[in-house]
Scaffold this motif. Structure first.
Motif, PDB file in Angstrom:
ATOM      1  N   ALA A   1       0.836  -1.203   0.000  1.00  0.00           N
ATOM      2  CA  ALA A   1       0.000   0.000   0.000  1.00  0.00           C
ATOM      3  C   ALA A   1       0.872   1.255   0.000  1.00  0.00           C
ATOM      4  O   ALA A   1       0.616   2.205  -0.750  1.00  0.00           O
ATOM      5  N   VAL A   2       1.912   1.260   0.817  1.00  0.00           N
ATOM      6  CA  VAL A   2       2.792   2.440   0.906  1.00  0.00           C
ATOM      7  C   VAL A   2       3.500   2.690  -0.421  1.00  0.00           C
ATOM      8  O   VAL A   2       3.582   3.827  -0.891  1.00  0.00           O
ATOM      9  N   VAL A   3       3.996   1.613  -1.046  1.00  0.00           N
ATOM     10  CA  VAL A   3       4.671   1.773  -2.346  1.00  0.00           C
ATOM     11  C   VAL A   3       3.717   2.403  -3.364  1.00  0.00           C
ATOM     12  O   VAL A   3       4.087   3.317  -4.105  1.00  0.00           O
ATOM     13  N   HIS A   4       2.477   1.938  -3.371  1.00  0.00           N
ATOM     14  CA  HIS A   4       1.523   2.482  -4.347  1.00  0.00           C
ATOM     15  C   HIS A   4       1.124   3.918  -4.009  1.00  0.00           C
ATOM     16  O   HIS A   4       0.934   4.740  -4.913  1.00  0.00           O
ATOM     17  N   MET A   5       0.996   4.243  -2.729  1.00  0.00           N
ATOM     18  CA  MET A   5       0.687   5.631  -2.352  1.00  0.00           C
ATOM     19  C   MET A   5       1.840   6.547  -2.766  1.00  0.00           C
ATOM     20  O   MET A   5       1.619   7.658  -3.257  1.00  0.00           O
ATOM     21  N   LEU A   6       3.065   6.086  -2.563  1.00  0.00           N
ATOM     22  CA  LEU A   6       4.213   6.937  -2.911  1.00  0.00           C
ATOM     23  C   LEU A   6       4.360   7.078  -4.427  1.00  0.00           C
ATOM     24  O   LEU A   6       4.768   8.148  -4.912  1.00  0.00           O
ATOM     25  N   ALA A   7       3.987   6.040  -5.175  1.00  0.00           N
ATOM     26  CA  ALA A   7       4.004   6.171  -6.642  1.00  0.00           C
ATOM     27  C   ALA A   7       3.033   7.281  -7.061  1.00  0.00           C
ATOM     28  O   ALA A   7       3.341   8.103  -7.928  1.00  0.00           O
ATOM     29  N   GLU A   8       1.877   7.308  -6.411  1.00  0.00           N
ATOM     30  CA  GLU A   8       0.882   8.345  -6.704  1.00  0.00           C
ATOM     31  C   GLU A   8       1.396   9.722  -6.269  1.00  0.00           C
ATOM     32  O   GLU A   8       1.204  10.725  -6.951  1.00  0.00           O
ATOM     33  N   ARG A   9       2.066   9.772  -5.118  1.00  0.00           N
ATOM     34  CA  ARG A   9       2.610  11.045  -4.633  1.00  0.00           C
ATOM     35  C   ARG A   9       3.629  11.610  -5.621  1.00  0.00           C
ATOM     36  O   ARG A   9       3.642  12.811  -5.892  1.00  0.00           O
ATOM     37  N   PHE A  10       4.485  10.739  -6.153  1.00  0.00           N
ATOM     38  CA  PHE A  10       5.487  11.237  -7.102  1.00  0.00           C
ATOM     39  C   PHE A  10       4.839  11.708  -8.403  1.00  0.00           C
ATOM     40  O   PHE A  10       5.346  12.622  -9.052  1.00  0.00           O
TER      41      PHE A  10
ATOM     42  N   CYS B   1       2.058  13.331  -8.467  1.00  0.00           N
ATOM     43  CA  CYS B   1       1.627  14.698  -8.104  1.00  0.00           C
ATOM     44  C   CYS B   1       2.808  15.662  -8.103  1.00  0.00           C
ATOM     45  O   CYS B   1       2.707  16.777  -8.630  1.00  0.00           O
TER      46      CYS B   1
ATOM     47  N   ILE C   1      11.657  11.676   1.798  1.00  0.00           N
ATOM     48  CA  ILE C   1      10.890  11.695   0.546  1.00  0.00           C
ATOM     49  C   ILE C   1      11.190  12.973  -0.238  1.00  0.00           C
ATOM     50  O   ILE C   1      11.359  12.962  -1.459  1.00  0.00           O
TER      51      ILE C   1
END
Lengths: 129, 129
Positions: free
Chosen positions: A43-52, A54, A103
């Motif tokens: 979940a964290v990996v996918h959230m951070l992919a989305e953050r990048f 943005c 990050i």
């Protein structure tokens, strides 16, 4: 990380990788917890992919409109807010702050790439937050 | 992070903290992206709070059953898996691996606290994964 089972001569504890000798209920509990850890990491990996995604957009937006890369007030608000969220979630606020800085360092590295590919004239500092 | 607007004498770009001079549609877009970044950060903080709850339980379980703290095979599987997940999510696999190592360092710090409070005899290496 060089710890080996040979350090445990008394009682010869088994390793989770070698289930013999471990109470099956203990092994089940360990597997249950590790499955949760693995789910959370995914979940964290996918959230951070989305953050990048943005922050890449923020970088291009700032470069296109000649907005200054640094926004210390925004950064201060982010840190204050994350520390408060961490406290309410019973996570060490200092760890949350260190994580944000970790990050952001990666975001800056991405921005350096954007600045080169956009032929931008801005410096690399903080443009993607 | 000491970059100041005084570096931008040509064109006098406005700062997001000082909306005058920014096209309102650009400001709206920046705000929209930052709101998403803030939402994602809140989600990550809460996921990590949950992750540390799991690793605390793993630490106590291992201490109680005298299981060895290190499990290099487990760690290698975690890294391989996270790198694959990162690739499919278009996140830099190297960043995902660095992030896992960053989190594990914090887990080890927590474990040192557990080992002291449980009067455990295990070393601090890797017990909470």
């Amino acid at each position: 990380m060089t710890h080996s089972t040979s350090d445990h001569t008394a009682g010869q504890p088994a390793t989770p990788g070698d289930p013999e000798g471990i109470d099956p209920s203990v092994l089940d509990e360990l597997t249950r917890l590790r499955d949760s850890i693995d789910n959370i990491d995914a979940a964290v990996v996918h959230m951070l992919a989305e953050r990048f995604k943005c922050t890449q957009q923020v970088g291009h937006l700032k470069a296109a409109h000649r907005l200054p890369p640094a926004d210390p007030a925004r950064e201060a608000r982010q840190i204050t807010r994350l520390r408060q969220l961490a406290e309410s979630a019973k996570l060490d606020p200092g760890f949350a702050e260190k994580l944000l800085n970790f990050i952001i360092a990666e975001v800056i590295r991405h921005h350096e790439t954007i600045a080169r590919s956009d032929n931008g004239t801005e410096g690399p500092e903080g443009a993607l937050r």
